[in-house]
Enzyme design. Sequence first.
Site, PDB file in Angstrom:
ATOM      1  N   LYS A 135       7.286  47.640   2.752  1.00  0.00           N
ATOM      2  CA  LYS A 135       8.197  48.279   1.797  1.00  0.00           C
ATOM      3  C   LYS A 135       7.410  48.689   0.543  1.00  0.00           C
ATOM      4  O   LYS A 135       7.125  49.854   0.346  1.00  0.00           O
ATOM      5  CB  LYS A 135       9.338  47.335   1.393  1.00  0.00           C
ATOM      6  CG  LYS A 135       9.971  46.568   2.541  1.00  0.00           C
ATOM      7  CD  LYS A 135      10.848  47.409   3.429  1.00  0.00           C
ATOM      8  CE  LYS A 135      11.556  46.520   4.447  1.00  0.00           C
ATOM      9  NZ  LYS A 135      12.427  47.271   5.353  1.00  0.00           N
ATOM     10  N   ASP A 195      12.914  35.306   0.479  1.00  0.00           N
ATOM     11  CA  ASP A 195      12.441  36.461   1.238  1.00  0.00           C
ATOM     12  C   ASP A 195      12.566  37.668   0.321  1.00  0.00           C
ATOM     13  O   ASP A 195      13.663  38.144   0.040  1.00  0.00           O
ATOM     14  CB  ASP A 195      13.301  36.628   2.502  1.00  0.00           C
ATOM     15  CG  ASP A 195      12.942  37.869   3.310  1.00  0.00           C
ATOM     16  OD1 ASP A 195      12.058  38.635   2.883  1.00  0.00           O
ATOM     17  OD2 ASP A 195      13.552  38.075   4.379  1.00  0.00           O
ATOM     18  N   TRP A 201      19.102  39.646   7.842  1.00  0.00           N
ATOM     19  CA  TRP A 201      17.832  38.924   7.783  1.00  0.00           C
ATOM     20  C   TRP A 201      18.045  37.482   7.364  1.00  0.00           C
ATOM     21  O   TRP A 201      17.341  36.584   7.852  1.00  0.00           O
ATOM     22  CB  TRP A 201      16.857  39.667   6.865  1.00  0.00           C
ATOM     23  CG  TRP A 201      16.685  41.077   7.336  1.00  0.00           C
ATOM     24  CD1 TRP A 201      17.101  42.217   6.717  1.00  0.00           C
ATOM     25  CD2 TRP A 201      16.107  41.495   8.581  1.00  0.00           C
ATOM     26  NE1 TRP A 201      16.816  43.321   7.483  1.00  0.00           N
ATOM     27  CE2 TRP A 201      16.198  42.912   8.631  1.00  0.00           C
ATOM     28  CE3 TRP A 201      15.514  40.820   9.655  1.00  0.00           C
ATOM     29  CZ2 TRP A 201      15.729  43.654   9.708  1.00  0.00           C
ATOM     30  CZ3 TRP A 201      15.042  41.560  10.728  1.00  0.00           C
ATOM     31  CH2 TRP A 201      15.150  42.957  10.744  1.00  0.00           C
TER      32      TRP A 201
END
Length: 355
Positions: free
Chosen positions: A191, A167, A100
């Site tokens: 999440k 992030d 990511w």
Amino acid sequence: MKHNFGAGPCILPQEVFKQASQAVLNFNDTGLSILEISHRSKEFIAVSEEAIKIVKELMNVPEGYSVLFLQGGASLQFAMVAMNLLQEGKKAAYLETGVWAKKAIKEAKLFGEVEIVASSKDANFNFIPKGYTIPEDASYFHITSNNTIYGTELFDIPKTNVPVVCDMSSDIFSREINVADFDLIYAGAQKNIGPAGATLVIVKDEILGKVNRTIPSMLDYKVHIEGESMYNTPPVFSIYVSLLNLKWLKSKGGIAAIEKENIAKAEALYQEIDRNPFFKGTAAVEDRSRMNVCFVMENPELEKDFLKLAEEKGCVGIKGHRSVGGFRASIYNALPITSVHVLIEAMQEFAEKHK
């Protein structure tokens, strides 16, 4: 009973599912479904305002920060961050700690120069780099706090005068942080926040408006702040379920309380991995994630057999990402420690059978 170790979309509390399912049929006795009410209605505006209020409360968000619920996931934030913050003729600094982070770097390069200050790519991202230097002339420094695929987590936030962007998609609300250490935080919902569809952004207002480029309205943080997250139709259901989940977290004692549970879950599972001769962890011990526990078997040929046993015990979603192999147990906030114990018992049973 199923024990959901999926990496995302992932487990949410059962009581949240029950409340959400009722709202799909009849939201707050309006006679309408949450799926069909107007986002401009007083009922949904109250939902949105309460969700933002609880985010600020749980995370102790200081004055001078705006909280937004946007769309497009963290993947759109990769571009939005650079578009809004990377000043012309300057560079952005990135710490490369996984897939990511790599994707965020790729998007940022569309808007200017990017300097990768450190990377763990050569070791298949099994640790968090340390001892690097952040260029003082960077527009911002970007980090990924938890790496779901590789099972590493960044616990020490670097001190710098450069704006810090993070992030936090996979560990937000799982541990206490000082929001003032960051200038922009973003996280996909799926999440620890709620169902996929919403993206949480916490941004320090004073870092905005410093680039000269023309930014499309939908990608401009200032436009969304002025529109109070309603510049366009927001993901109503995702925000509503996020509110329910945040209220659940608050009722449990907030982030400090859930952090203790998360530490206990992670310690129990890592202890078994280290004790059991059939298994071994893949991440550097000091960087082990509390959210995503990655491990393999000493004998890879036995992995299918263990996966079968774990699934028979009701453990779902533990197959590792293809980049690492083996197993990945994601132990987000809503997963009870009893589910972790079921997985541990499966590991012990497997070892006993095959010794």
